[in-house]
Design a protein around this motif. Sequence first.
Motif, PDB file in Angstrom:
ATOM      1  N   LEU A  49      38.140  21.445 146.565  1.00 41.74           N
ATOM      2  CA  LEU A  49      37.187  21.199 145.491  1.00 41.74           C
ATOM      3  C   LEU A  49      37.936  20.728 144.257  1.00 41.74           C
ATOM      4  CD1 LEU A  49      34.315  21.488 144.149  1.00 41.74           C
ATOM      5  CD2 LEU A  49      35.033  23.805 143.505  1.00 41.74           C
ATOM      6  N   HIS A  50      37.474  19.635 143.689  1.00 42.28           N
ATOM      7  CA  HIS A  50      37.974  19.167 142.397  1.00 42.28           C
ATOM      8  C   HIS A  50      36.792  19.106 141.457  1.00 42.28           C
ATOM      9  CE1 HIS A  50      40.128  16.848 139.346  1.00 42.28           C
ATOM     10  NE2 HIS A  50      39.044  16.095 139.264  1.00 42.28           N
ATOM     11  N   SER A  51      36.907  19.760 140.313  1.00 45.85           N
ATOM     12  CA  SER A  51      35.819  19.704 139.344  1.00 45.85           C
ATOM     13  C   SER A  51      36.380  19.529 137.944  1.00 45.85           C
ATOM     14  CB  SER A  51      34.956  20.971 139.406  1.00 45.85           C
ATOM     15  OG  SER A  51      35.636  22.084 138.877  1.00 45.85           O
ATOM     16  N   LYS A  52      35.615  18.831 137.145  1.00 44.98           N
ATOM     17  CA  LYS A  52      35.931  18.622 135.737  1.00 44.98           C
ATOM     18  C   LYS A  52      34.650  18.901 134.966  1.00 44.98           C
ATOM     19  CE  LYS A  52      37.350  15.034 132.410  1.00 44.98           C
ATOM     20  NZ  LYS A  52      37.764  13.614 132.263  1.00 44.98           N
ATOM     21  N   ALA A  53      34.706  19.880 134.074  1.00 44.10           N
ATOM     22  CA  ALA A  53      33.497  20.285 133.378  1.00 44.10           C
ATOM     23  C   ALA A  53      33.836  20.775 131.987  1.00 44.10           C
ATOM     24  CB  ALA A  53      32.779  21.388 134.165  1.00 44.10           C
ATOM     25  N   GLY A  54      32.888  20.610 131.082  1.00 43.86           N
ATOM     26  CA  GLY A  54      33.096  21.101 129.728  1.00 43.86           C
ATOM     27  C   GLY A  54      32.164  20.448 128.738  1.00 43.86           C
ATOM     28  N   TYR A  55      32.526  20.553 127.466  1.00 40.32           N
ATOM     29  CA  TYR A  55      31.719  20.030 126.369  1.00 40.32           C
ATOM     30  C   TYR A  55      32.489  18.934 125.636  1.00 40.32           C
ATOM     31  CZ  TYR A  55      28.808  24.079 127.217  1.00 40.32           C
ATOM     32  OH  TYR A  55      27.995  25.018 127.812  1.00 40.32           O
ATOM     33  N   ASN A  56      31.772  17.843 125.355  1.00 35.60           N
ATOM     34  CA  ASN A  56      32.462  16.679 124.799  1.00 35.60           C
ATOM     35  C   ASN A  56      31.593  15.976 123.738  1.00 35.60           C
ATOM     36  OD1 ASN A  56      34.569  14.768 124.622  1.00 35.60           O
ATOM     37  ND2 ASN A  56      33.465  13.374 125.975  1.00 35.60           N
TER      38      ASN A  56
ATOM     39  N   ASN B  17      33.182  20.004 115.287  1.00 36.26           N
ATOM     40  CA  ASN B  17      33.156  19.558 116.681  1.00 36.26           C
ATOM     41  C   ASN B  17      34.070  20.437 117.521  1.00 36.26           C
ATOM     42  OD1 ASN B  17      31.676  16.991 115.959  1.00 36.26           O
ATOM     43  ND2 ASN B  17      33.588  16.649 114.840  1.00 36.26           N
ATOM     44  N   LEU B  18      33.531  20.957 118.610  1.00 36.72           N
ATOM     45  CA  LEU B  18      34.302  21.807 119.515  1.00 36.72           C
ATOM     46  C   LEU B  18      34.362  21.139 120.883  1.00 36.72           C
ATOM     47  CD1 LEU B  18      32.350  23.814 117.601  1.00 36.72           C
ATOM     48  CD2 LEU B  18      33.788  25.504 118.705  1.00 36.72           C
ATOM     49  N   TYR B  19      35.581  20.834 121.319  1.00 41.54           N
ATOM     50  CA  TYR B  19      35.800  20.206 122.617  1.00 41.54           C
ATOM     51  C   TYR B  19      36.388  21.243 123.570  1.00 41.54           C
ATOM     52  CZ  TYR B  19      35.382  15.756 120.085  1.00 41.54           C
ATOM     53  OH  TYR B  19      34.936  14.708 119.318  1.00 41.54           O
ATOM     54  N   GLY B  20      35.866  21.289 124.751  1.00 44.25           N
ATOM     55  CA  GLY B  20      36.423  22.167 125.768  1.00 44.25           C
ATOM     56  C   GLY B  20      36.303  21.533 127.133  1.00 44.25           C
ATOM     57  N   ARG B  21      37.391  21.461 127.878  1.00 47.58           N
ATOM     58  CA  ARG B  21      37.371  20.834 129.202  1.00 47.58           C
ATOM     59  C   ARG B  21      38.172  21.685 130.166  1.00 47.58           C
ATOM     60  NH1 ARG B  21      40.773  15.589 129.796  1.00 47.58           N
ATOM     61  NH2 ARG B  21      42.361  17.197 130.039  1.00 47.58           N
ATOM     62  N   GLN B  22      37.597  21.948 131.316  1.00 44.89           N
ATOM     63  CA  GLN B  22      38.266  22.715 132.364  1.00 44.89           C
ATOM     64  C   GLN B  22      38.412  21.862 133.616  1.00 44.89           C
ATOM     65  OE1 GLN B  22      37.670  27.118 133.653  1.00 44.89           O
ATOM     66  NE2 GLN B  22      36.219  25.954 134.874  1.00 44.89           N
TER      67      GLN B  22
ATOM     68  N   SER C 284      42.998  24.714 134.779  1.00 44.30           N
ATOM     69  CA  SER C 284      43.612  24.359 133.497  1.00 44.30           C
ATOM     70  C   SER C 284      42.532  24.052 132.481  1.00 44.30           C
ATOM     71  CB  SER C 284      44.546  23.150 133.653  1.00 44.30           C
ATOM     72  OG  SER C 284      43.826  22.005 134.080  1.00 44.30           O
ATOM     73  N   GLY C 285      42.872  24.268 131.208  1.00 50.71           N
ATOM     74  CA  GLY C 285      41.893  24.044 130.156  1.00 50.71           C
ATOM     75  C   GLY C 285      42.511  23.394 128.932  1.00 50.71           C
ATOM     76  N   LEU C 286      41.695  22.610 128.247  1.00 53.89           N
ATOM     77  CA  LEU C 286      42.101  21.959 127.011  1.00 53.89           C
ATOM     78  C   LEU C 286      40.986  22.126 126.003  1.00 53.89           C
ATOM     79  CD1 LEU C 286      43.819  20.022 125.240  1.00 53.89           C
ATOM     80  CD2 LEU C 286      42.632  18.120 126.364  1.00 53.89           C
ATOM     81  N   GLY C 287      41.331  22.619 124.812  1.00 50.32           N
ATOM     82  CA  GLY C 287      40.339  22.776 123.766  1.00 50.32           C
ATOM     83  C   GLY C 287      40.879  22.280 122.433  1.00 50.32           C
ATOM     84  N   ARG C 288      39.996  21.724 121.635  1.00 49.10           N
ATOM     85  CA  ARG C 288      40.383  21.309 120.289  1.00 49.10           C
ATOM     86  C   ARG C 288      39.165  21.392 119.377  1.00 49.10           C
ATOM     87  NH1 ARG C 288      39.655  15.560 119.296  1.00 49.10           N
ATOM     88  NH2 ARG C 288      38.704  14.534 121.104  1.00 49.10           N
ATOM     89  N   THR C 289      39.422  21.573 118.097  1.00 49.94           N
ATOM     90  CA  THR C 289      38.362  21.716 117.099  1.00 49.94           C
ATOM     91  C   THR C 289      38.629  20.741 115.961  1.00 49.94           C
ATOM     92  OG1 THR C 289      38.127  24.066 117.629  1.00 49.94           O
ATOM     93  CG2 THR C 289      37.171  23.311 115.556  1.00 49.94           C
ATOM     94  N   THR C 290      37.609  19.980 115.588  1.00 49.38           N
ATOM     95  CA  THR C 290      37.735  18.986 114.526  1.00 49.38           C
ATOM     96  C   THR C 290      36.555  19.098 113.568  1.00 49.38           C
ATOM     97  OG1 THR C 290      36.505  17.249 115.683  1.00 49.38           O
ATOM     98  CG2 THR C 290      38.870  17.416 116.158  1.00 49.38           C
TER      99      THR C 290
ATOM    100  N   SER D  55      33.796  28.265 123.014  1.00 46.95           N
ATOM    101  CA  SER D  55      34.777  27.208 122.825  1.00 46.95           C
ATOM    102  C   SER D  55      36.064  27.573 123.573  1.00 46.95           C
ATOM    103  CB  SER D  55      35.071  27.046 121.340  1.00 46.95           C
ATOM    104  OG  SER D  55      35.526  28.291 120.812  1.00 46.95           O
ATOM    105  N   LEU D  56      36.835  26.554 123.973  1.00 48.06           N
ATOM    106  CA  LEU D  56      38.009  26.799 124.797  1.00 48.06           C
ATOM    107  C   LEU D  56      39.217  26.986 123.872  1.00 48.06           C
ATOM    108  CD1 LEU D  56      38.721  24.973 128.142  1.00 48.06           C
ATOM    109  CD2 LEU D  56      40.496  26.078 126.796  1.00 48.06           C
ATOM    110  N   ASP D  57      39.477  28.253 123.551  1.00 50.97           N
ATOM    111  CA  ASP D  57      40.601  28.534 122.669  1.00 50.97           C
ATOM    112  C   ASP D  57      41.292  29.847 123.027  1.00 50.97           C
ATOM    113  OD1 ASP D  57      38.663  30.317 121.946  1.00 50.97           O
ATOM    114  OD2 ASP D  57      38.763  29.915 119.803  1.00 50.97           O
ATOM    115  N   THR D  58      41.100  30.292 124.272  1.00 54.51           N
ATOM    116  CA  THR D  58      41.723  31.543 124.694  1.00 54.51           C
ATOM    117  C   THR D  58      41.970  31.501 126.192  1.00 54.51           C
ATOM    118  OG1 THR D  58      41.512  33.962 124.615  1.00 54.51           O
ATOM    119  CG2 THR D  58      39.529  32.709 125.133  1.00 54.51           C
ATOM    120  N   VAL D  59      42.731  32.448 126.682  1.00 52.81           N
ATOM    121  CA  VAL D  59      43.078  32.478 128.103  1.00 52.81           C
ATOM    122  C   VAL D  59      41.819  32.701 128.932  1.00 52.81           C
ATOM    123  CG1 VAL D  59      45.413  33.278 127.665  1.00 52.81           C
ATOM    124  CG2 VAL D  59      43.576  34.950 127.975  1.00 52.81           C
ATOM    125  N   PRO D  60      41.841  32.314 130.197  1.00 51.29           N
ATOM    126  CA  PRO D  60      40.633  32.451 131.017  1.00 51.29           C
ATOM    127  C   PRO D  60      40.346  33.902 131.377  1.00 51.29           C
ATOM    128  CG  PRO D  60      42.458  31.652 132.348  1.00 51.29           C
ATOM    129  CD  PRO D  60      42.938  31.651 130.928  1.00 51.29           C
ATOM    130  N   ALA D  61      39.091  34.148 131.717  1.00 45.55           N
ATOM    131  CA  ALA D  61      38.726  35.433 132.295  1.00 45.55           C
ATOM    132  C   ALA D  61      39.385  35.560 133.667  1.00 45.55           C
ATOM    133  CB  ALA D  61      37.213  35.538 132.431  1.00 45.55           C
TER     134      ALA D  61
END
Length: 807
Positions: free
Chosen positions: A443-450, A470-475, A508-514, A571-577
């Motif tokens: 399984l390959h998935s890409k999901a988040g908020y953009n 703006n809050l970006y989060g991608r897993q 893996s996750g990537l988050g940024r706030t602008t 928002s993606l700014d911490t380690v995963p559950a």
Amino acid sequence: MAQRRMMCRTDDGSIRPSIFTCTVEKMWERGETMISYSNSRKHKQRTMFASRLSFLLLCTGLTPASLYAQSANPAAADAADGADQLQEIVVTAQRREQNLQDTPVAVSAFNAQQLLSSGVANVRDLAHVDASLNIPSAAGVYLPFLRGIGNSAGGNVGNESSVAGYIDDVYYSRLSTAYLALGSMERVEVLKGPQGTLFGRNSSGGAIQMFTKDPGQTAEVNGMLGYANYDRLSGQLYAATPITETLGWNISLGGVNQRDGWGKSITTGEDAYLEKYATVRSKLVWEPGAGTRIKLVGFYAYSKGDMGLTQDRHSGSYGSSPNWAAFGRPFPAGYPNPAVVLPSLADVPGGHFYDNRLNFKNFQREEGYGASLRIDQEIGFADFVSISAFRNSKGQGHYDADYSAQNFFFGDLNNIDRQWSQEFQLKSRRGSAIDWIVGAFYLHSKAGYNPVQVRGDLLNALIAPGGAQNLYGRQLVNSYSVYGQATAPLSEKTNLTLGLRYTRDEVSGLGRTTATIPGVGEVPIAPNFTAARTYKRVTWKGALDHHLSDDLMAYASISRGYKAGTFNTFSLDTVPADPETVDAYEIGLKSELFDRRVRLNGAVFWNDIKNPQVLTIISKGLAVGIGLTNAQKARVKGAEVGMEAVAADGLKLRGALTYLDAKYRSFVNAPFYTLNGRTLVGPALGDASGFRLPNVPKWRLSVGANYTVETGAGTWVGDVSANHTGGFPWTADNRISEKAVTLINASLNFTPSSLDWLTVGLWGKNLGDVQHYSITQASTGPAGDIGGHISSAAAPRTYGASVSFKF
């Protein structure tokens, strides 16, 4: 292994008794499904009009309407095909067709006829007929809880459900309501307990399998038009035809448009609780030669509405109008000064349960498409199966997050959700001394908020006029697994099943706030966040079943299930559950009594849960999102029993009862919230050990009756059902609870003798007009003022009429 008497379909389409002989073996290998009968009564052939291909092509060009592969009078056909005995049901809970009563797994199975007569129009309605299910919905996503195991944060993009969803053997990582409208549905199976040694994606709570109808060698057209209160229009159309002797095609279209809301905004007068959706699904099935079957599926879905979106505070909760003093700012014009308490509108006299105070209309829009390719190939000693699939979805949500009449704080949630999967299976041929299957899944998935973009007067004051956060989060998820399971006879009546699975999840996750500043552009206001985790797990299953007689089987099983760790993408700014692991123990009994006029199945079970994933609030600057944390331990113990009976000629009874005792055994970092007389504040960490698990009622009861009467004028079919759900807490701190509710549904259908292709129906749901909620969550504002236990109402009394046809 113990064998059961079943019916077999011959090459000319008739049905005759057999003990797993004739062409049923071919159907078994191909993965087709049939509902069969063990009585010796000759099968009553249904009349069918030989539709021309040109007519089918014309029908597929009609206005989209929600399509189901159903007969115009399915319940009547059901009764005619074995009125004095229960149907023998074939399920695929172990990835091969088996009689339900021979499967050492707790399974609830419903065919299209049963779903229709029970008023099940979507996945959420399954909870009305299966007492082990509780299915709230939020943000356009179903959040199933099965035997007390589920995940309230399933609406957060990137977070998978603890109860896996499959359509035509394809795993769906996000259970969007648009995809799961039950169009062209042939059957639904609810598998209880951890799944993994047989299925592509591991799950800790169970699985819901949905199978749509395949085209055959007979042309057919089914359709339905419906109208209901709240100006709700619905339609269904299914068309299928053989193209050649080896190639068949079908298409199902579907749509709903509710144009009158259950409530309204007392601020703007706009309707609240509207929805519309459209779905299209089409199949090509090609059998180029003996032992080869290729199935290509394509689908599209669109939905928009605010059902399942939080609109106001739960009864008994309250919040506050925006408190500008908390920011050291003067109150702008139009804001109460000082801030005032805003009680739930459900507690305000005047019948406002379905109303809200929003000055912007909430909505969630989802659109997606995808395809799957299944290849079945006989290779002599075994059957080979390949299942390839992809899905691409995007959505936008608009949320008035202050729940007030002011333009204080609102957000636009732009999400993406893409997945690609590949599964290979190699399984034993029908009739092998040992039934076995081995498989591999990717399984390959890409999901988040953009992105999630937060705007309003608060941002205008703190950033700049017209500014936004703006809050970006991608897993990203790459999951690899291999699995296998085998069932071997220990004696003529006893079988042993063993299964094993290895899973590697790379997350893996990537988050940024602008901030967006007019005249400047988008600028970062916090460091980017990146993290990655790899989870490796071995899960397993062992089961022993023994046939005490031809109609009585007992089984015992032990299994381990696993749900992968996940990031909070909003928002993606911490380690995963951390991953959630369930050790499940079960003892069950399956029986058929009184010459198969009564079917009685039951089970007792105990689930130990390690690191259960729990909903919490994640604050990021001026935005507030939802996410997951982990408790340390939880336990669910319970029992369930299900009954079906032919009580008299034409009268069938059904019932199911589930008891659950679900508690946290250790949860020292639980999120606690407090109503301080003005609003909800928190979370503060506390000890919830011994508290009840959220969304888990102790008791659920479902009963129903279906009665068919043949008259000179035609066939009448009536169905009535009642579902009782005990009270339960909505949150881990048990601060807010849902009351016990009992819902009653009924339907009546008539098929004239002179027009046996036509059925006219009346139906009603929640006939007692019980007011209750479909979801409740804790929420706190950026200044500790605008929060509360925010809720979405469940449907009030609804009723309508339909006209169905089948050629």
